[in-house]
Design an enzyme around this catalytic site. Structure first.
Site, PDB file in Angstrom:
ATOM      1  N   SER A 194     -71.142 -16.481  -9.831  1.00 32.93           N
ATOM      2  CA  SER A 194     -70.910 -17.757 -10.503  1.00 32.93           C
ATOM      3  C   SER A 194     -70.078 -17.557 -11.769  1.00 32.93           C
ATOM      4  CB  SER A 194     -72.259 -18.441 -10.786  1.00 32.93           C
ATOM      5  OG  SER A 194     -72.083 -19.757 -11.222  1.00 32.93           O
TER       6      SER A 194
ATOM      7  N   HIS B  73     -68.718 -21.642  -6.241  1.00 34.36           N
ATOM      8  CA  HIS B  73     -69.427 -22.817  -5.706  1.00 34.36           C
ATOM      9  C   HIS B  73     -68.410 -23.717  -4.997  1.00 34.36           C
ATOM     10  CE1 HIS B  73     -72.960 -21.755  -8.164  1.00 34.36           C
ATOM     11  NE2 HIS B  73     -72.133 -21.603  -9.175  1.00 34.36           N
TER      12      HIS B  73
ATOM     13  N   GLU C 222     -70.687 -20.585  -2.036  1.00 35.62           N
ATOM     14  CA  GLU C 222     -71.988 -20.047  -2.429  1.00 35.62           C
ATOM     15  C   GLU C 222     -72.511 -19.090  -1.366  1.00 35.62           C
ATOM     16  OE1 GLU C 222     -74.527 -23.370  -3.231  1.00 35.62           O
ATOM     17  OE2 GLU C 222     -73.479 -23.881  -5.088  1.00 35.62           O
TER      18      GLU C 222
END
Length: 282
Positions: free
Chosen positions: A145, A187, A214
């Site tokens: 992330s 994401h 993800e």
């Protein structure tokens, strides 16, 4: 804003030097309770049971909780040497204890959170210099992330999702520079970020953008990129653009990109960073 001339002069190859370590760049929300495919691969590339892992919690506002989560996962996978380094303040990045742990590490893992915190606390510090030295020596560096977003020399700090490409939809700032010459977003499919990835590429003199879903990662070893995980990666290559309207735009006006190349690669597929082309499956 990057012009067509800037794009033409962008780095042709973003392959890592052969002497460098590997990168494992994760799109976020990776499996930590089941097979842990991505984290398992990071451990394997870092030395397996003999790996010495350092977890960097600089991006998160919950360093104790997040650090404990990854400590437990890596220990469950059989790694005996796992340590957490938290640099909540910039001065923490010059702590001799943290520098010594990085010096001894075979793998360094950056957690998620806010990528701006990573650069605010680490950029141009002793720990930053040590990370790049150890990476050049062969250490594996991974990030999920926010820890993925910070990998290029210029990173996406924030931006709109689920929108058409416009110059105003994304903000860029200096990243940590482990993989220069690209733009990375995470994401990706889950938050509909193609528009902001294209907007980010248009602002930089780069040819390649990577959108990572993800529970999906790209593992980079030299010129070879391999996809790992449950989703896919979206690769945008703008090296052969025939037209863009960047120089004509006001910030809120739609972006045009003609003849961009798009690749969608799931688990097991590979991509050659020198030739900017998918590699044949064997």
């Amino acid at each position: 804003m990057a012009s067509q001339e800037d794009a033409a002069e962008a780095q042709e190859s973003v392959a890592l030097p052969e002497t460098h370590g590997q990168l494992v760049i994760i799109g976020g929300a990776e499996d930590k309770e089941g097979d842990c495919t991505i984290l398992r691969e990071f451990v394997r590339r870092s030395g397996g049971l003999q790996a010495r892992i350092v977890v960097m919690t600089v991006a998160t506002g919950l360093p104790g909780e997040v650090g404990e989560t990854y400590l437990n996962v890596f220990e469950r996978l059989g790694v005996e040497s796992v340590r957490v380094v938290d640099t909540a303040r910039r001065e923490d990045a010059d702590d001799p204890k943290g520098l010594e742990l990085i010096q001894q590490a075979t793998g360094v893992f950056f957690t998620g959170g806010n990528q701006a915190r990573i650069t605010e606390c680490l950029k141009d510090t002793q720990l930053d210099a040590m990370l790049h030295k150890r990476f050049a020596d062969g250490v594996v560096i991974a990030g999920t992330s926010a820890g993925a977003a910070m990998m290029p020399d210029m990173m996406i700090v924030e931006g709109e999702s689920e929108t058409n490409p416009r110059m105003e939809v994304v903000s860029m700032d200096r990243g940590m520079g482990f993989l220069p010459g690209v733009v990375i977003d995470q994401h990706f499919a889950q938050r509909g970020r193609l528009g902001r990835l294209l907007s980010a590429i248009a602002q930089q003199p780069v040819n390649l953008g990577f959108g990572i879903d993800e529970n999906t990662a790209i593992a980079i070893n030299g010129k070879e990129l391999e996809v790992i995980g449950a989703g896919a990666i979206t690769i945008v290559d703008v090296a052969n653009l025939t037209h863009n309207n960047v120089e004509e735009l006001l910030r809120d006006e739609p972006l045009a990109l003609c003849n961009a190349t798009l690749h969608i690669l799931p688990h097991g597929y590979k991509f050659d960073l020198e030739t900017r082309s998918p590699m044949e499956l064997k």
